[in-house]
Design a protein around this motif. Structure first.
Motif, short mmCIF file in Angstrom:
data_model
loop_
_atom_site.label_atom_id
_atom_site.label_comp_id
_atom_site.label_asym_id
_atom_site.label_seq_id
_atom_site.Cartn_x
_atom_site.Cartn_y
_atom_site.Cartn_z
N VAL A 36 0.80 -1.17 -0.12
CA VAL A 36 0.08 -0.35 -0.31
C VAL A 36 0.56 1.59 0.28
CG1 VAL A 36 -1.46 1.56 1.59
CG2 VAL A 36 -1.98 -0.52 1.04
N MET A 37 2.10 1.36 0.92
CA MET A 37 2.69 2.28 1.70
C MET A 37 3.61 2.52 0.50
SD MET A 37 1.22 3.87 3.46
CE MET A 37 2.12 4.97 4.22
N GLY A 38 4.24 1.70 -0.75
CA GLY A 38 5.02 1.88 -1.47
C GLY A 38 5.10 1.57 -2.89
N ILE A 39 4.25 1.00 -3.25
CA ILE A 39 3.96 0.92 -4.17
C ILE A 39 2.89 1.11 -5.01
CG2 ILE A 39 3.29 -1.06 -5.95
CD1 ILE A 39 5.26 -2.94 -4.56
N LEU A 40 1.38 0.54 -4.24
CA LEU A 40 0.60 1.29 -4.86
C LEU A 40 -0.52 2.97 -4.43
CD1 LEU A 40 -2.41 -1.18 -3.81
CD2 LEU A 40 -1.43 -1.10 -5.66
N ALA A 41 0.45 3.31 -3.75
CA ALA A 41 0.31 4.90 -3.22
C ALA A 41 0.77 5.66 -4.06
CB ALA A 41 0.21 5.49 -2.21
N PRO A 42 2.12 4.91 -4.26
CA PRO A 42 2.87 6.18 -5.16
C PRO A 42 2.90 5.95 -6.81
CG PRO A 42 4.80 4.91 -3.53
CD PRO A 42 3.33 4.96 -3.74
N LEU A 43 2.29 5.09 -7.12
CA LEU A 43 1.93 4.05 -8.61
C LEU A 43 0.98 5.63 -8.61
CD1 LEU A 43 2.88 1.32 -9.03
CD2 LEU A 43 3.28 2.78 -10.35
N GLY A 44 -0.36 5.83 -7.88
CA GLY A 44 -0.93 6.40 -7.87
C GLY A 44 -2.53 5.58 -8.01
N ILE A 45 -2.58 4.03 -7.88
CA ILE A 45 -3.55 4.08 -8.01
C ILE A 45 -4.37 4.02 -6.52
CG2 ILE A 45 -4.64 1.03 -7.71
CD1 ILE A 45 -1.50 0.16 -9.31
N ILE A 46 -3.89 4.20 -5.59
CA ILE A 46 -4.40 4.97 -4.79
C ILE A 46 -4.86 6.57 -4.83
CG2 ILE A 46 -4.66 5.22 -1.92
CD1 ILE A 46 -3.10 1.97 -1.72
#
Length: 121
Positions: A36-46
């Protein structure tokens, strides 16, 4: 067969309990946190608003958020230091009680610092 009616008490169940709790946390909670914090949030998915400073600070200062942060910092450290303690024995580095005290002191220090960190937010 002679049964010892006054067996010596061991402190190992406490350390194995913390080891197990830390290993479980590290295996089940940490990968989701990294996702969540290292992949999805930086990619803008969240949505970026979901990870805004205000929302994260509100979560961190809530009771559940504080427990989550303390658990994330403290439990894996107990797991790691228990592994270090027993790993030294496996490597034939018999440090005895001093090694045990040092390992568990480091874990306790990180745990205390995580609690202090939460109360400072």
């Amino acid at each position: 067969m002679v049964v010892n009616k006054h067996p010596k008490r061991s402190d190992e169940p406490v350390w194995w309990g913390l080891f197990g709790a830390g290993g479980t946390w590290f295996a089940m909670i940490t990968p989701i946190t990294v996702l969540v914090m290292g992949i999805l949030a930086p990619l803008g998915i969240i949505d970026a608003e979901a990870m805004s400073y205000e929302r994260v600070a509100d979560f961190a200062t809530s009771f559940i958020g504080a427990l989550f942060i303390i658990g994330t910092l403290a439990l894996p450290m107990w797991h790691a230091m228990h592994r270090v303690h027993h790993g030294m024995h496996d490597l034939k580095l018999h440090t005895g009680v001093v090694g045990k005290i040092v390992c568990y002191f480091i874990a306790a220090l990180i745990s205390a610092l995580s609690v202090i960190f939460i109360f400072m937010i």
